[in-house]
Design a protein around this motif. Structure first.
Motif, PDB file in Angstrom:
ATOM      1  N   ASP A 185     -71.642  98.760  -1.293  1.00  0.00           N
ATOM      2  CA  ASP A 185     -71.219  99.879  -0.438  1.00  0.00           C
ATOM      3  C   ASP A 185     -70.076 100.666  -1.080  1.00  0.00           C
TER       4      ASP A 185
ATOM      5  N   LEU B 109     -76.428  92.788   7.029  1.00  0.00           N
ATOM      6  CA  LEU B 109     -77.206  93.465   8.066  1.00  0.00           C
ATOM      7  C   LEU B 109     -77.170  94.979   7.897  1.00  0.00           C
TER       8      LEU B 109
ATOM      9  N   GLU C 101     -68.872 104.791  -0.804  1.00  0.00           N
ATOM     10  CA  GLU C 101     -67.811 104.983   0.195  1.00  0.00           C
ATOM     11  C   GLU C 101     -66.543 105.568  -0.435  1.00  0.00           C
TER      12      GLU C 101
ATOM     13  N   GLY D 225     -67.539 101.105   7.606  1.00  0.00           N
ATOM     14  CA  GLY D 225     -67.695  99.662   7.417  1.00  0.00           C
ATOM     15  C   GLY D 225     -67.966  99.365   5.954  1.00  0.00           C
ATOM     16  N   LEU D 226     -67.387  98.295   5.458  1.00  0.00           N
ATOM     17  CA  LEU D 226     -67.665  97.870   4.078  1.00  0.00           C
ATOM     18  C   LEU D 226     -68.293  96.494   4.119  1.00  0.00           C
ATOM     19  N   ARG D 227     -69.488  96.396   3.599  1.00  0.00           N
ATOM     20  CA  ARG D 227     -70.153  95.105   3.574  1.00  0.00           C
ATOM     21  C   ARG D 227     -69.995  94.485   2.197  1.00  0.00           C
TER      22      ARG D 227
ATOM     23  N   PRO E 191     -66.897  93.625   8.401  1.00  0.00           N
ATOM     24  CA  PRO E 191     -67.423  92.958   9.597  1.00  0.00           C
ATOM     25  C   PRO E 191     -67.336  91.447   9.471  1.00  0.00           C
TER      26      PRO E 191
ATOM     27  N   THR F  11     -75.506 107.127  10.589  1.00  0.00           N
ATOM     28  CA  THR F  11     -76.843 107.512  11.040  1.00  0.00           C
ATOM     29  C   THR F  11     -77.212 106.721  12.298  1.00  0.00           C
ATOM     30  N   PHE F  12     -76.801 105.473  12.328  1.00  0.00           N
ATOM     31  CA  PHE F  12     -77.046 104.590  13.481  1.00  0.00           C
ATOM     32  C   PHE F  12     -78.520 104.630  13.909  1.00  0.00           C
TER      33      PHE F  12
ATOM     34  N   TYR G 269     -66.091 107.302  13.983  1.00  0.00           N
ATOM     35  CA  TYR G 269     -66.909 106.357  13.224  1.00  0.00           C
ATOM     36  C   TYR G 269     -68.281 107.009  13.016  1.00  0.00           C
ATOM     37  N   PRO G 270     -68.447 107.671  11.870  1.00  0.00           N
ATOM     38  CA  PRO G 270     -69.689 108.409  11.646  1.00  0.00           C
ATOM     39  C   PRO G 270     -70.770 107.562  10.976  1.00  0.00           C
TER      40      PRO G 270
ATOM     41  N   GLY H 238     -73.675  94.742  13.639  1.00  0.00           N
ATOM     42  CA  GLY H 238     -72.677  94.999  12.587  1.00  0.00           C
ATOM     43  C   GLY H 238     -71.839  96.217  12.953  1.00  0.00           C
TER      44      GLY H 238
HETATM   45  P1  ADP Z   1     -74.735 105.865   6.909  1.00  0.00           P
HETATM   46  O1  ADP Z   1     -76.104 106.447   6.747  1.00  0.00           O
HETATM   47  O2  ADP Z   1     -73.657 106.886   7.034  1.00  0.00           O
HETATM   48  O3  ADP Z   1     -74.377 104.772   5.944  1.00  0.00           O
HETATM   49  P2  ADP Z   1     -75.096 103.789   8.870  1.00  0.00           P
HETATM   50  O4  ADP Z   1     -75.496 103.975  10.281  1.00  0.00           O
HETATM   51  O5  ADP Z   1     -76.043 103.031   7.999  1.00  0.00           O
HETATM   52  O6  ADP Z   1     -74.815 105.236   8.348  1.00  0.00           O
HETATM   53  O7  ADP Z   1     -73.682 103.096   8.805  1.00  0.00           O
HETATM   54  C1  ADP Z   1     -72.551 103.670   9.350  1.00  0.00           C
HETATM   55  C2  ADP Z   1     -71.327 102.937   8.843  1.00  0.00           C
HETATM   56  O8  ADP Z   1     -71.370 101.589   9.296  1.00  0.00           O
HETATM   57  C3  ADP Z   1     -71.210 102.861   7.324  1.00  0.00           C
HETATM   58  O9  ADP Z   1     -69.847 102.887   6.991  1.00  0.00           O
HETATM   59  C4  ADP Z   1     -71.807 101.526   6.986  1.00  0.00           C
HETATM   60  O10 ADP Z   1     -71.272 101.012   5.795  1.00  0.00           O
HETATM   61  C5  ADP Z   1     -71.338 100.724   8.184  1.00  0.00           C
HETATM   62  N1  ADP Z   1     -72.215  99.577   8.457  1.00  0.00           N
HETATM   63  C6  ADP Z   1     -73.557  99.535   8.560  1.00  0.00           C
HETATM   64  N2  ADP Z   1     -74.001  98.293   8.821  1.00  0.00           N
HETATM   65  C7  ADP Z   1     -72.900  97.507   8.860  1.00  0.00           C
HETATM   66  C8  ADP Z   1     -72.681  96.111   9.038  1.00  0.00           C
HETATM   67  N3  ADP Z   1     -73.679  95.241   9.198  1.00  0.00           N
HETATM   68  N4  ADP Z   1     -71.402  95.675   9.017  1.00  0.00           N
HETATM   69  C9  ADP Z   1     -70.385  96.529   8.805  1.00  0.00           C
HETATM   70  N5  ADP Z   1     -70.516  97.835   8.615  1.00  0.00           N
HETATM   71  C10 ADP Z   1     -71.757  98.326   8.626  1.00  0.00           C
END
Ligand code: ADP
Length: 160
Positions: free
Chosen positions: A95, A127, A99, A89-91, A120, A10-11, A7-8, A17
């Motif tokens: 997105d 979020l 993606e 994750g798909l919001r 989510p 930036t976090f 699960y990659p 979420g």
């Molecule tokens: P990136 O910079 O690669 O988008 P993020 O840390 O922002 O890194 O997100 C990592 C993954 O988690 C992505 O697939 C993003 O769509 C998903 N993601 C981020 N926030 C949420 C959320 N609130 N609910 C579900 N998925 C999320």
């Protein structure tokens, strides 16, 4: 054989979420590697080491999940770790285009590793790490939106 997914992201920082997606992934995969990428932006709020520490504190109760960092090509890292899938994750619809592009490019690089999208809980649909940092920088509350360790760490950075 145990099924490993990666699960990659930036976090910067991990939110509830992300935790929701990790929890769902663990229903399908035996092991989920939360893989921290340096950052697309020039200056992330937290360093990679800080982000990993916050993830570790936030996933300590999730059996099968672990945190790691990578700075090479995602598909190479996925292969190195024996992952059979990339989880994203798909919001909202917003997105989707990015993606889809990433997933198709990743498939082109390695067709043996599938990208799996997860939605989510509705609570986390709007979020993002960015909005959390913005609200906190203006003194707003993000209670319930990020793990406790993250809330503390952000407050410490802003108000120290
Ligand atoms: P990136 O910079 O690669 O988008 P993020 O840390 O922002 O890194 O997100 C990592 C993954 O988690 C992505 O697939 C993003 O769509 C998903 N993601 C981020 N926030 C949420 C959320 N609130 N609910 C579900 N998925 C999320």
């Amino acid at each position: 054989m145990s099924k490993v997914a990666i699960y990659p992201g930036t976090f910067d920082p991990i939110t509830n979420g992300h935790i929701d997606i990790i929890t769902r992934s663990l229903r399908i995969f035996d092991e989920v590697i939360v893989a921290v990428a340096p950052s697309k932006k020039k200056e992330p709020f937290f360093t990679v080491a800080e982000r990993i520490k916050l993830i570790e504190q936030s996933i300590s109760k999730l059996k099968g999940a672990r945190a790691a960092s990578f700075d090479n090509l995602l598909m190479n890292y996925a292969e190195e770790t024996g992952s059979i899938a990339v989880v994203r994750g798909l919001r909202a619809v917003s997105d989707f285009e990015y993606e889809l592009q990433m997933a198709l490019m990743n498939r082109r690089l390695n067709a043996n590793i599938e990208t799996v999208f997860m939605m989510p809980d509705q609570e986390y649909i709007f979020l993002s790490s960015t909005i959390v940092k913005e609200v906190l920088s203006f003194g707003g509350s993000v209670k319930g939106l990020v793990p406790q360790a993250v809330e503390k760490a952000i407050n410490k950075k802003i108000y120290r």
